[in-house]
Design an enzyme around this catalytic site. Structure first.
Site, PDB file in Angstrom:
ATOM      1  N   ARG A 273     -15.529 -17.653  30.927  1.00 15.11           N
ATOM      2  CA  ARG A 273     -16.568 -16.670  31.435  1.00 15.11           C
ATOM      3  C   ARG A 273     -16.833 -17.168  32.935  1.00 15.11           C
ATOM      4  O   ARG A 273     -17.882 -16.986  33.360  1.00 15.11           O
ATOM      5  CB  ARG A 273     -17.853 -16.883  30.593  1.00 15.11           C
TER       6      ARG A 273
ATOM      7  N   SER B 121     -22.532 -10.620  24.017  1.00 15.69           N
ATOM      8  CA  SER B 121     -23.099 -11.675  23.829  1.00 15.69           C
ATOM      9  C   SER B 121     -24.325 -12.094  24.960  1.00 15.69           C
ATOM     10  O   SER B 121     -23.777 -11.903  25.926  1.00 15.69           O
ATOM     11  CB  SER B 121     -22.112 -12.812  23.734  1.00 15.69           C
TER      12      SER B 121
ATOM     13  N   GLU C 221     -25.488 -15.053  29.500  1.00 18.18           N
ATOM     14  CA  GLU C 221     -24.104 -14.786  30.134  1.00 18.18           C
ATOM     15  C   GLU C 221     -24.628 -13.690  31.123  1.00 18.18           C
ATOM     16  O   GLU C 221     -23.742 -13.510  32.228  1.00 18.18           O
ATOM     17  CB  GLU C 221     -23.350 -14.213  28.914  1.00 18.18           C
TER      18      GLU C 221
HETATM   19  N1  EPU Z   1     -21.943 -17.005  13.923  1.00 17.25           N
HETATM   20  C1  EPU Z   1     -23.231 -17.233  13.006  1.00 17.25           C
HETATM   21  N2  EPU Z   1     -24.139 -16.014  12.871  1.00 17.25           N
HETATM   22  C2  EPU Z   1     -24.448 -14.997  13.961  1.00 17.25           C
HETATM   23  C3  EPU Z   1     -23.141 -14.906  14.737  1.00 17.25           C
HETATM   24  C4  EPU Z   1     -22.121 -16.007  14.911  1.00 17.25           C
HETATM   25  O1  EPU Z   1     -23.418 -17.909  12.203  1.00 17.25           O
HETATM   26  O2  EPU Z   1     -25.308 -14.544  13.993  1.00 17.25           O
HETATM   27  C5  EPU Z   1     -21.032 -17.926  13.873  1.00 17.25           C
HETATM   28  C6  EPU Z   1     -19.870 -17.076  13.109  1.00 17.25           C
HETATM   29  O3  EPU Z   1     -19.834 -16.948  11.596  1.00 17.25           O
HETATM   30  C7  EPU Z   1     -18.653 -17.860  13.596  1.00 17.25           C
HETATM   31  C8  EPU Z   1     -19.124 -18.348  15.114  1.00 17.25           C
HETATM   32  O4  EPU Z   1     -20.342 -18.061  15.025  1.00 17.25           O
HETATM   33  O5  EPU Z   1     -18.319 -19.241  12.729  1.00 17.25           O
HETATM   34  C9  EPU Z   1     -18.495 -17.346  16.023  1.00 17.25           C
HETATM   35  O6  EPU Z   1     -18.939 -16.052  15.918  1.00 17.25           O
HETATM   36  P1  EPU Z   1     -18.018 -14.790  16.542  1.00 17.25           P
HETATM   37  O7  EPU Z   1     -16.891 -14.932  15.992  1.00 17.25           O
HETATM   38  O8  EPU Z   1     -18.718 -13.689  16.143  1.00 17.25           O
HETATM   39  O9  EPU Z   1     -18.010 -15.074  18.091  1.00 17.25           O
HETATM   40  P2  EPU Z   1     -19.138 -15.588  18.978  1.00 17.25           P
HETATM   41  O10 EPU Z   1     -18.812 -16.980  19.413  1.00 17.25           O
HETATM   42  O11 EPU Z   1     -20.320 -15.187  18.686  1.00 17.25           O
HETATM   43  C10 EPU Z   1     -17.359 -15.002  21.188  1.00 17.25           C
HETATM   44  C11 EPU Z   1     -17.642 -14.253  22.529  1.00 17.25           C
HETATM   45  C12 EPU Z   1     -17.599 -12.573  22.189  1.00 17.25           C
HETATM   46  C13 EPU Z   1     -16.239 -12.335  21.639  1.00 17.25           C
HETATM   47  C14 EPU Z   1     -16.072 -13.226  20.285  1.00 17.25           C
HETATM   48  C15 EPU Z   1     -14.717 -13.134  19.688  1.00 17.25           C
HETATM   49  C16 EPU Z   1     -18.895 -15.576  23.958  1.00 17.25           C
HETATM   50  C17 EPU Z   1     -20.342 -15.868  24.539  1.00 17.25           C
HETATM   51  N3  EPU Z   1     -19.026 -14.491  23.169  1.00 17.25           N
HETATM   52  O12 EPU Z   1     -18.638 -14.593  20.449  1.00 17.25           O
HETATM   53  O13 EPU Z   1     -17.654 -11.998  23.355  1.00 17.25           O
HETATM   54  O14 EPU Z   1     -16.155 -10.960  21.393  1.00 17.25           O
HETATM   55  O15 EPU Z   1     -16.137 -14.624  20.611  1.00 17.25           O
HETATM   56  O16 EPU Z   1     -13.960 -13.665  20.549  1.00 17.25           O
HETATM   57  O17 EPU Z   1     -18.231 -16.420  24.124  1.00 17.25           O
HETATM   58  C18 EPU Z   1     -19.252 -11.063  24.998  1.00 17.25           C
HETATM   59  O18 EPU Z   1     -19.042 -12.166  25.884  1.00 17.25           O
HETATM   60  O19 EPU Z   1     -20.158  -9.871  25.371  1.00 17.25           O
HETATM   61  C19 EPU Z   1     -18.547 -11.098  23.675  1.00 17.25           C
HETATM   62  C20 EPU Z   1     -18.931 -10.211  22.763  1.00 17.25           C
END
Ligand code: EPU
Length: 347
Positions: free
Chosen positions: A164, A233, A329
């Site tokens: 990012r 995010s 972010e």
């Molecule tokens: N999780 C929870 N509760 C929640 C949300 C997530 O426990 O409410 C846990 C999930 O179960 C999982 C982990 O957190 O084990 C990661 O969750 P997820 O795969 O949904 O991804 P994220 O880390 O929340 C990141 C990016 C997203 C991107 C996804 C998929 C960042 C800040 N965000 O989200 O990017 O789509 O991975 O690669 O790095 C964005 O930047 O706007 C964005 C949507």
């Protein structure tokens, strides 16, 4: 090129914040851009570059020239047996561009389907999803350098892409991105190592199926900004020292985490927010989405001050519970249209 006065930006930012710009212009070419910069100079106005508005926190009044990027066009610059290099206008819609690459049997960006915003913003925060980052496929970025008053090509190496982040974040007032050049593959080399993507894709190992599965996963978790205004995010996933992680892990062994270089660990912010009880919870008109706790939603007509009340309360809560400072972010702007740093949360 037509400069407009007192323009409401609510429809141009995906968090639907009311924000009135003193001066506004939509530009479709580099000539327009140069004229707009000259106008700003003559009227001693700062400029604010508006792209898809999907990663911005705008105040209620902005005294600046808002330049709305609308440079279009996709041109094939070169190709060989394995790759094709495309020049893409900053004003092209990102998701439409990704769909177009797949229809042309060009591969690499399929994991990044359905990310909101325009192509010109993709290098700025090096957008990423499901194990792929835009910077992996960016060959160079064409910019107008406001310091040297000329067009420049910045190579991938010089963009210094990381999670990012890029040089465009370090030096936000210097470059205006006009085009992004992508080098894509003619053979699909699918990246399936994120979460349950491999299962979702199953046996149909085509770029088109990968793209469709990514779209399905995103639609199942992430709110459509038209229905629930949001900026994706809201916080970055914090990257912490191994020693701090060890303490966290001993208390919460189920915390999702991803090892990084240099003895650091990335922790899932969405998990921390959910554990702290914020998933589906609102403070006033602003809350954390019920299907993905990392996404902040403007449920009514909240302004920036109200949005800040909610996210600062979440930050404070996470800090108190886990000793981790979450960094927002989206980019925060002040009334002069300058990007300002988010204050750090501490005791
Ligand atoms: N999780 C929870 N509760 C929640 C949300 C997530 O426990 O409410 C846990 C999930 O179960 C999982 C982990 O957190 O084990 C990661 O969750 P997820 O795969 O949904 O991804 P994220 O880390 O929340 C990141 C990016 C997203 C991107 C996804 C998929 C960042 C800040 N965000 O989200 O990017 O789509 O991975 O690669 O790095 C964005 O930047 O706007 C964005 C949507």
């Amino acid at each position: 090129m037509k400069i407009e006065k007192q323009v409401q930006l609510k429809a141009f930012n995906t968090l639907s914040l009311n924000s009135i710009a003193s001066d506004y212009v939509k530009i479709s070419s580099i000539d327009d851009l140069v004229s707009a910069l000259t106008y700003a100079n003559e009227h001693q106005l700062n400029i604010l570059i508006l792209s898809g508005g999907s990663n911005m926190l705008l105040p209620e009044h902005i005294h600046a020239l808002v330049i709305h990027m609308n440079i279009k066009g996709i041109t094939k610059l070169s190709e060989d047996d394995q790759t094709a290099t495309l020049q893409v206008g900053a004003g092209e819609i990102w998701h439409d561009f990704v769909l177009w690459t797949t229809s042309q049997e060009l591969y690499g960006l399929q994991n990044l389907a359905l990310i909101p915003g325009l192509v010109g913003a993709s290098p700025v925060q090096n957008i990423g999803a499901y194990g792929v980052e835009a910077g992996d496929f960016i060959e160079s970025v064409e910019v107008y350098d406001r310091k040297e008053n000329k067009i420049k090509h910045i190579t991938r190496e010089d963009c210094h892409f990381s999670y990012r982040h890029s040089i465009f974040k370090d030096d936000p007032d210097r470059y205006v991105i006009t085009h992004v050049n992508f080098k894509l593959r003619k053979q699909a080399d699918l990246k399936l190592n994120y979460g349950d993507l491999k299962n979702a894709v199953g046996d149909d190992l085509t770029g088109l199926n990968l793209q469709n599965q990514v779209i399905k996963i995103r639609q199942s978790k992430l709110p459509d900004p038209k229905e629930y205004p949001n900026v994706g995010s809201f916080f970055k996933n914090p990257v912490i020292l191994q020693s701090d992680f060890d303490k966290l892990f001993s208390k919460y062994p189920q915390v999702p985490h991803y090892p990084q270089p240099n003895d650091q660990i990335k922790v899932a912010a969405g998990w921390l927010i959910e554990q702290a009880g914020w998933k589906g919870k609102q403070l006033g008109d602003v809350g954390m989405f019920h299907k993905q706790a990392l996404v902040l939603v403007n449920y009514a007509d909240a302004n920036l001050t109200e949005v800040q009340q909610t996210y600062k309360t979440v930050q404070q809560d996470i800090y108190e519970k886990f000793g981790i400072s979450l960094e927002p972010e989206p980019v925060l702007f002040n009334q002069q249209g300058f990007i300002i740093q988010h204050p750090l949360i501490s005791e």
